[in-house]
Write a protein that holds these residues in place. Structure first.
Motif, PDB file in Angstrom:
ATOM      1  N   TRP A 201     -30.044 120.986 133.006  1.00 54.49           N
ATOM      2  CA  TRP A 201     -29.731 122.289 132.409  1.00 54.49           C
ATOM      3  C   TRP A 201     -30.480 123.401 133.125  1.00 54.49           C
ATOM      4  CZ3 TRP A 201     -32.221 124.141 127.262  1.00 54.49           C
ATOM      5  CH2 TRP A 201     -31.642 125.348 126.847  1.00 54.49           C
ATOM      6  N   ASP A 202     -29.780 124.471 133.436  1.00 55.81           N
ATOM      7  CA  ASP A 202     -30.376 125.678 134.002  1.00 55.81           C
ATOM      8  C   ASP A 202     -30.237 126.786 132.962  1.00 55.81           C
ATOM      9  OD1 ASP A 202     -31.165 127.933 135.346  1.00 55.81           O
ATOM     10  OD2 ASP A 202     -29.689 127.752 136.952  1.00 55.81           O
ATOM     11  N   PRO A 203     -31.272 127.016 132.156  1.00 53.15           N
ATOM     12  CA  PRO A 203     -31.171 128.029 131.098  1.00 53.15           C
ATOM     13  C   PRO A 203     -30.941 129.451 131.616  1.00 53.15           C
ATOM     14  CG  PRO A 203     -33.199 126.740 130.862  1.00 53.15           C
ATOM     15  CD  PRO A 203     -32.553 126.337 132.143  1.00 53.15           C
ATOM     16  N   GLU A 204     -31.159 129.667 132.896  1.00 49.08           N
ATOM     17  CA  GLU A 204     -30.955 130.994 133.478  1.00 49.08           C
ATOM     18  C   GLU A 204     -29.488 131.278 133.800  1.00 49.08           C
ATOM     19  OE1 GLU A 204     -33.459 133.239 133.870  1.00 49.08           O
ATOM     20  OE2 GLU A 204     -34.756 131.775 132.877  1.00 49.08           O
ATOM     21  N   LYS A 205     -28.671 130.241 133.827  1.00 48.13           N
ATOM     22  CA  LYS A 205     -27.264 130.399 134.186  1.00 48.13           C
ATOM     23  C   LYS A 205     -26.490 131.065 133.046  1.00 48.13           C
ATOM     24  CE  LYS A 205     -23.680 127.800 136.489  1.00 48.13           C
ATOM     25  NZ  LYS A 205     -23.259 126.489 136.970  1.00 48.13           N
ATOM     26  N   ALA A 206     -25.658 132.032 133.379  1.00 52.97           N
ATOM     27  CA  ALA A 206     -24.868 132.747 132.372  1.00 52.97           C
ATOM     28  C   ALA A 206     -23.813 131.822 131.769  1.00 52.97           C
ATOM     29  CB  ALA A 206     -24.185 133.962 133.006  1.00 52.97           C
ATOM     30  N   ALA A 207     -23.566 132.009 130.488  1.00 50.50           N
ATOM     31  CA  ALA A 207     -22.565 131.195 129.785  1.00 50.50           C
ATOM     32  C   ALA A 207     -21.162 131.564 130.248  1.00 50.50           C
ATOM     33  CB  ALA A 207     -22.687 131.405 128.283  1.00 50.50           C
ATOM     34  N   LEU A 208     -20.319 130.545 130.349  1.00 53.17           N
ATOM     35  CA  LEU A 208     -18.905 130.751 130.676  1.00 53.17           C
ATOM     36  C   LEU A 208     -18.144 131.130 129.415  1.00 53.17           C
ATOM     37  CD1 LEU A 208     -18.207 127.547 132.825  1.00 53.17           C
ATOM     38  CD2 LEU A 208     -18.613 129.879 133.655  1.00 53.17           C
ATOM     39  N   PRO A 209     -17.007 131.793 129.554  1.00 57.40           N
ATOM     40  CA  PRO A 209     -16.157 132.005 128.372  1.00 57.40           C
ATOM     41  C   PRO A 209     -15.590 130.659 127.921  1.00 57.40           C
ATOM     42  CG  PRO A 209     -15.082 132.829 130.368  1.00 57.40           C
ATOM     43  CD  PRO A 209     -16.461 132.388 130.761  1.00 57.40           C
ATOM     44  N   PHE A 210     -15.254 130.556 126.647  1.00 58.34           N
ATOM     45  CA  PHE A 210     -14.743 129.276 126.158  1.00 58.34           C
ATOM     46  C   PHE A 210     -13.415 128.906 126.789  1.00 58.34           C
ATOM     47  CE2 PHE A 210     -18.083 128.424 123.308  1.00 58.34           C
ATOM     48  CZ  PHE A 210     -18.007 127.048 123.147  1.00 58.34           C
ATOM     49  N   GLY A 211     -12.557 129.856 127.043  1.00 58.08           N
ATOM     50  CA  GLY A 211     -11.304 129.550 127.707  1.00 58.08           C
ATOM     51  C   GLY A 211     -10.410 128.636 126.890  1.00 58.08           C
ATOM     52  N   GLU A 212      -9.650 127.845 127.603  1.00 56.01           N
ATOM     53  CA  GLU A 212      -8.640 126.980 126.991  1.00 56.01           C
ATOM     54  C   GLU A 212      -8.900 125.517 127.361  1.00 56.01           C
ATOM     55  OE1 GLU A 212      -6.437 128.079 124.832  1.00 56.01           O
ATOM     56  OE2 GLU A 212      -7.256 130.094 125.110  1.00 56.01           O
ATOM     57  N   PRO A 213      -8.234 124.593 126.678  1.00 55.84           N
ATOM     58  CA  PRO A 213      -8.433 123.175 126.982  1.00 55.84           C
ATOM     59  C   PRO A 213      -8.264 122.808 128.459  1.00 55.84           C
ATOM     60  CG  PRO A 213      -7.299 123.374 124.897  1.00 55.84           C
ATOM     61  CD  PRO A 213      -7.395 124.767 125.479  1.00 55.84           C
TER      62      PRO A 213
ATOM     63  N   LEU B 258     -21.697 124.205 114.390  1.00 61.47           N
ATOM     64  CA  LEU B 258     -20.478 124.729 115.020  1.00 61.47           C
ATOM     65  C   LEU B 258     -20.077 126.070 114.423  1.00 61.47           C
ATOM     66  CD1 LEU B 258     -18.190 121.577 115.469  1.00 61.47           C
ATOM     67  CD2 LEU B 258     -19.520 122.792 117.217  1.00 61.47           C
ATOM     68  N   ALA B 259     -20.292 126.231 113.108  1.00 58.26           N
ATOM     69  CA  ALA B 259     -19.937 127.485 112.432  1.00 58.26           C
ATOM     70  C   ALA B 259     -20.763 128.665 112.941  1.00 58.26           C
ATOM     71  CB  ALA B 259     -20.116 127.334 110.922  1.00 58.26           C
ATOM     72  N   HIS B 260     -21.918 128.391 113.536  1.00 59.13           N
ATOM     73  CA  HIS B 260     -22.784 129.455 114.041  1.00 59.13           C
ATOM     74  C   HIS B 260     -22.666 129.660 115.553  1.00 59.13           C
ATOM     75  CE1 HIS B 260     -24.615 128.631 110.106  1.00 59.13           C
ATOM     76  NE2 HIS B 260     -24.831 129.924 110.131  1.00 59.13           N
ATOM     77  N   LEU B 261     -21.771 128.924 116.162  1.00 54.52           N
ATOM     78  CA  LEU B 261     -21.537 129.064 117.603  1.00 54.52           C
ATOM     79  C   LEU B 261     -20.283 129.909 117.837  1.00 54.52           C
ATOM     80  CD1 LEU B 261     -22.315 125.401 118.770  1.00 54.52           C
ATOM     81  CD2 LEU B 261     -23.813 127.408 118.834  1.00 54.52           C
ATOM     82  N   PRO B 262     -20.008 130.290 119.077  1.00 51.66           N
ATOM     83  CA  PRO B 262     -18.786 131.062 119.357  1.00 51.66           C
ATOM     84  C   PRO B 262     -17.541 130.359 118.810  1.00 51.66           C
ATOM     85  CG  PRO B 262     -20.172 130.978 121.298  1.00 51.66           C
ATOM     86  CD  PRO B 262     -20.791 130.046 120.289  1.00 51.66           C
ATOM     87  N   SER B 263     -16.511 131.125 118.547  1.00 60.41           N
ATOM     88  CA  SER B 263     -15.304 130.587 117.898  1.00 60.41           C
ATOM     89  C   SER B 263     -14.681 129.419 118.659  1.00 60.41           C
ATOM     90  CB  SER B 263     -14.274 131.690 117.691  1.00 60.41           C
ATOM     91  OG  SER B 263     -13.883 132.222 118.939  1.00 60.41           O
ATOM     92  N   GLY B 264     -14.799 129.371 119.947  1.00 63.58           N
ATOM     93  CA  GLY B 264     -14.227 128.281 120.718  1.00 63.58           C
ATOM     94  C   GLY B 264     -14.921 126.945 120.502  1.00 63.58           C
ATOM     95  N   ALA B 265     -16.125 126.958 119.961  1.00 65.53           N
ATOM     96  CA  ALA B 265     -16.886 125.722 119.781  1.00 65.53           C
ATOM     97  C   ALA B 265     -16.186 124.756 118.831  1.00 65.53           C
ATOM     98  CB  ALA B 265     -18.292 126.032 119.279  1.00 65.53           C
ATOM     99  N   SER B 266     -15.684 125.249 117.742  1.00 66.17           N
ATOM    100  CA  SER B 266     -14.988 124.372 116.785  1.00 66.17           C
ATOM    101  C   SER B 266     -13.721 123.799 117.399  1.00 66.17           C
ATOM    102  CB  SER B 266     -14.656 125.130 115.503  1.00 66.17           C
ATOM    103  OG  SER B 266     -15.842 125.382 114.796  1.00 66.17           O
TER     104      SER B 266
END
Length: 127
Positions: free
Chosen positions: A55-67, A109-117
């Motif tokens: 894990w690289d905590p400095e790396k920016a998160a990707l958008p959730f996107g699609e399957p 999951l309820a506290h993560l971005p909407s794509g997480a669920s």
């Protein structure tokens, strides 16, 4: 690994290992640091270790996107040894849900971005 192997209809746990790592890392890439820590806390110890490996905590998160985006990222892990099927994410979700506290898992999951669920939706039951 056995549950993941069976859910994905893979012949070996070695193939399942690579798929599980890919699914976990592809999800982690879409989270902020505090979200990674919160999600890791509800995972069984061995899966937690796989989730945070390299894990690289400095790396920016990707958008959730699609399957399709998720699967592309899953398949990008160890490409020469990756046999992840098209339903890899749902297969790992089904297997993982057998080994976590369901209430704690849903709560995080309820506290993560909407794509997480959406990401962690299990495979539909087969008839």
């Amino acid at each position: 690994m056995v549950d993941a192997r069976d859910c994905a209809s893979l012949p070996t746990t070695n193939m399942a290992w690579n798929m599980v790592v890919g699914v976990l890392h592809a999800f982690r890439w879409r989270l902020q640091v505090t979200q990674v820590v919160a999600f890791a806390a509800v995972l069984p110890p061995m899966i937690r270790a796989l989730f945070i490996e390299d894990w690289d905590p400095e790396k920016a998160a990707l958008p959730f996107g699609e399957p399709a985006d998720w699967l592309a990222d899953v398949c990008s892990i160890r490409t020469r040894h990756n046999f992840s099927p098209p339903d890899a994410v749902a297969s790992v979700a089904s297997a993982l849900r057998k080994h976590v506290d369901a209430d704690a898992f849903e709560s995080v999951l309820a506290h993560l971005p909407s794509g997480a669920s959406r990401y962690w939706q299990p495979k539909p039951p087969s008839n």
